[in-house]
Structures are given as C-alpha cells and as structure tokens.
Design a protein around this motif. Structure first.
Motif, short mmCIF file in Angstrom:
data_model
loop_
_atom_site.label_atom_id
_atom_site.label_comp_id
_atom_site.label_asym_id
_atom_site.label_seq_id
_atom_site.Cartn_x
_atom_site.Cartn_y
_atom_site.Cartn_z
N ALA A 104 0.65 -1.02 -0.02
CA ALA A 104 0.00 -0.01 0.08
C ALA A 104 0.71 1.09 0.02
O ALA A 104 0.73 1.91 0.76
CB ALA A 104 -1.14 -0.14 1.20
N LEU A 105 1.91 1.44 -0.86
CA LEU A 105 2.72 2.46 -0.83
C LEU A 105 2.01 3.82 -1.06
O LEU A 105 2.58 4.63 -0.30
CB LEU A 105 3.67 2.17 -1.90
CG LEU A 105 4.78 3.39 -2.07
CD1 LEU A 105 5.64 3.42 -0.94
CD2 LEU A 105 5.66 3.09 -3.47
N GLN A 106 1.33 4.10 -1.77
CA GLN A 106 0.36 5.08 -2.05
C GLN A 106 -0.01 5.59 -0.72
O GLN A 106 0.14 6.82 -0.64
CB GLN A 106 -0.62 5.11 -3.28
CG GLN A 106 -1.31 6.43 -3.64
CD GLN A 106 -2.13 6.34 -4.66
OE1 GLN A 106 -2.62 5.39 -5.20
NE2 GLN A 106 -2.78 7.45 -5.25
N ALA A 107 -0.94 4.78 0.01
CA ALA A 107 -1.33 5.08 1.25
C ALA A 107 -0.36 5.34 2.07
O ALA A 107 -0.53 6.43 2.99
CB ALA A 107 -2.63 4.13 1.61
N GLU B 191 4.34 12.12 2.91
CA GLU B 191 5.40 12.32 1.83
C GLU B 191 4.90 12.49 0.47
O GLU B 191 5.64 12.63 -0.57
CB GLU B 191 6.18 11.18 1.97
CG GLU B 191 7.09 10.79 3.05
CD GLU B 191 8.28 12.00 3.07
OE1 GLU B 191 8.58 12.43 2.18
OE2 GLU B 191 8.73 12.24 4.38
N LEU B 192 3.57 12.35 0.37
CA LEU B 192 3.11 12.99 -1.10
C LEU B 192 2.69 14.35 -1.17
O LEU B 192 2.46 14.89 -2.34
CB LEU B 192 1.92 12.02 -1.46
CG LEU B 192 1.89 10.75 -1.59
CD1 LEU B 192 0.78 10.05 -1.94
CD2 LEU B 192 2.84 10.56 -2.91
N LYS B 193 3.12 15.14 -0.29
CA LYS B 193 2.99 16.68 -0.04
C LYS B 193 4.09 17.24 -0.84
O LYS B 193 5.29 16.85 -0.72
CB LYS B 193 3.06 17.34 1.24
CG LYS B 193 1.73 17.06 2.29
CD LYS B 193 1.89 17.43 3.50
CE LYS B 193 0.41 17.06 4.28
NZ LYS B 193 0.48 17.42 5.66
N SER B 194 3.82 18.25 -1.79
CA SER B 194 4.85 18.95 -2.62
C SER B 194 5.85 18.00 -3.41
O SER B 194 7.06 18.32 -3.47
CB SER B 194 5.67 19.74 -1.75
OG SER B 194 4.56 20.49 -0.79
N VAL B 195 5.18 16.93 -3.88
CA VAL B 195 5.92 15.91 -4.93
C VAL B 195 6.30 16.69 -6.11
O VAL B 195 5.54 17.29 -6.56
CB VAL B 195 5.42 14.60 -5.14
CG1 VAL B 195 6.25 13.84 -6.20
CG2 VAL B 195 5.23 14.09 -3.83
#
Length: 332
Positions: A51-54, A61-65
């Motif tokens: 569940a890498l995306q979650a 860590e998906l902020k400001s990619v």
C-alpha cells in the motif's frame, strides 16, 4: 514444473522493452544538464501488501512532490515486474522472489534499493483443527502458494530444511484471494503466504501458523526499476527523490503503527484487527544494496535454480543497480 508460458511471456516483453530503447529526447533535461522535475511523470506500481500510495500519503510524503506520479495496482510482484519489464511501469516494490523469476526471463529490470520487512508475517498457515503440526507433515499435501512470490521461496526453504522437496507436495499455484477461499473451504491443506494475508488467514479463517520465516529467510524486500527509467536522466532523478520519501515513510510507520494500521485498513478494505496485527509485527529497516544483501538474494536465486523452479542459474549482480546506495546512512 517450470511455468514455461510465464517465462515465454516475460522473455517476449523483454525483447519489446529492449527494442524500445531509452528516451530519444528527455524534455525535462535542461540545456545546462539540470532536470526540471515538474515535467517528469514517474509510473509507480503498488500492491495491497505494501500500500505504498497510502503509506506515502499518510506519512505526509506525497505533499509537494515536484513530479507527477501515476499509480498502478497489482495483486503480486510477478505481474508488477512484467509491467516494469514491458515499460508500462517504472518502479515498484516486491518481495525477494519476483526479481529472481524476472532475471531468469532476462527481463529489463534492476533492483535499486532494499529494506527489511520482518519474517513473522511470512508463514505457512493451516486450519486451526488441522492434524498438521510440523513441517514434515506437509508431505503429500496440497499447499497453496503464489508462483514467484516471497512465499514461494519461504515454502521451498521450509521443505528443504525438513528433507522434502516440491516433488513431495502438491503445490497449488493461486493468487491470495483464491488461496484464502481454498483454505477456508478445505480444498488445500495449507497456504504459504505473506502479510497482510497471513493476518487475514488468522483473523478471518481462524488459521494457525505452522511455520513462520524465523531462521529460514532474511526478510528482505526490494524496489525494482525498469532499465528504461534508469537510463532516463529525468526519471532517474525522480526515482532518487521517491526512494528518499519511502525511507522517511517507513520510519514514520515504525513510530506510528496504530495510526498507520487504521489507514491501511481503510485503503485495503481489511478489518482493523487484521491490519493492526500485520503492521505491528513487521518493522521496516531500509538499507543499501551492500555485498551481504546481494549475496542473500543470490542464495534465493540459487535455491530456485537448484530446485528446477527456474530454467537456469541467474547472476543477481547483473540485475542490481547501486547508484542510490548513497541515500542510506549505513552505506560505506
């Protein structure tokens, strides 16, 4: 018996990927050689077990990619590596066995980073009232396992250590959902599997662990990238950033297991008690692709070739790229 159709399919997609070659023009690479990550799209494979995306979203860590991520979902590592080999996906996380099967098919892939994910959740489970009490009792039994998965290697090692081989059992090559149903209805005697499916079997099918991975496997998993992505300066730069985010996300999970278990349950549809059991017994430890790690994966490959489960011996260092080792504090 070797699944020759699987290897033929992988070999064909390897030829297609090779024919495609590398990027003719990498638009994200600026005249001065720097990479404009805003122009990059990284295609990432995901599995229910990781569940890498979650995980990245929950840890922040998906902020400001700075680049775009396109996600694809897979039930296991083998089909994910087929997609990576064909060029449809750039990178994805798998257990220790899928890279071996991909290497045996001469796929266009490289292992790019590794992490320890525990051995307690890697197990052979049986119904609670099963007469099977020890690994030796597996002789002649129907055992569900996903071909080319980490559970495939665990089962092979367990049998070998107890004087058995795959010829002494009746392997039933099933995907996790089908295997759970087979165990629940008595169509198989045992199931070799990994978390969260081990936890699911315990909590939902009232199964018990006959043997886990302790003393049998090293617990390593890997992220694997396609050669096309690694040959692209822009996608390689995005991949470097992603690996750093995965490391930080793993550290966050280790510090917030209950919080992650709640999110994991919501994302996977697993009951909260299943998710919590899986999360709390599997601690992450990211590490470089050092000599010991590569040697450990070579041992996995040798075990499959010696058992005749892949068509020939493979040389794991030929399928390893250590360019990201400097991201790890323990790297020399």
């Amino acid at each position: 018996m070797i699944n020759r159709r699987l290897f033929a399919a992988l070999a064909l997609t390897a030829l297609v990927a090779t024919a495609c070659g590398t990027d003719d023009k990498d638009a994200a690479v600026q005249p001065d050689g720097t990479v404009d990550l805003a122009q990059v799209t990284l295609r990432v494979g995901d599995q229910k077990g990781t569940a890498l995306q979650a995980l990245l979203e929950s840890s922040g860590e998906l902020k400001s990619v700075p680049y775009k991520i396109e996600w694809s979902q897979y039930t296991a590592g083998v089909p994910m590596l087929e997609a990576i080999n064909s060029g449809a996906v750039d990178v994805g996380g798998v257990g220790n066995s899928p890279p071996v099967f991909a290497a045996a098919a001469k796929s266009s892939i490289k292992i790019v980073t590794g992490y320890y994910a525990g051995v307690a959740g890697q197990a052979v489970v049986v119904p609670k009232d099963s007469p099977l009490r020890a690994p030796g009792d597996l002789r002649g039994k129907k055992i569900a396992v996903t071909k080319g998965s980490s559970a495939h290697h665990h089962l092979l090692t367990l049998l070998t250590r107890n004087g058995l081989s795959f010829k002494d059992i009746e392997p039933q090559y099933l995907q996790p959902a089908d295997a759970l149903a087979a165990l629940s209805t008595g169509r198989v005697d045992a199931w070799a599997i990994w978390d969260p499916y081990t936890a699911q079997a315990q909590q939902q099918a009232n199964a018990r662990i006959l043997a886990d991975g302790e003393g049998l496997i090293n617990g390593d998993s890997f992220y694997v990238a396609g050669n096309g992505a690694l040959d692209s300066k822009s996608r390689s730069a995005a991949l470097r950033d992603l690996i750093g985010r995965i490391q930080r996300a793993h550290a966050w999970v280790n510090d917030h297991p209950e919080q992650w278990a709640q999110v994991f349950a919501q994302q996977t549809g697993l009951p909260p008690d299943v998710a919590l059991l899986s999360v709390t017994r599997n601690k992450y430890r990211d590490h470089p692709l050092d000599a010991a790690t590569i040697d450990g994966e070579q041992q996995v490959a040798d075990a499959f070739s010696e058992a005749g489960l892949i068509p020939h011996k493979v040389t794991i260092p030929d399928f390893v790229d250590t360019r990201f080792n400097d991201l790890f504090p323990t790297a020399s």
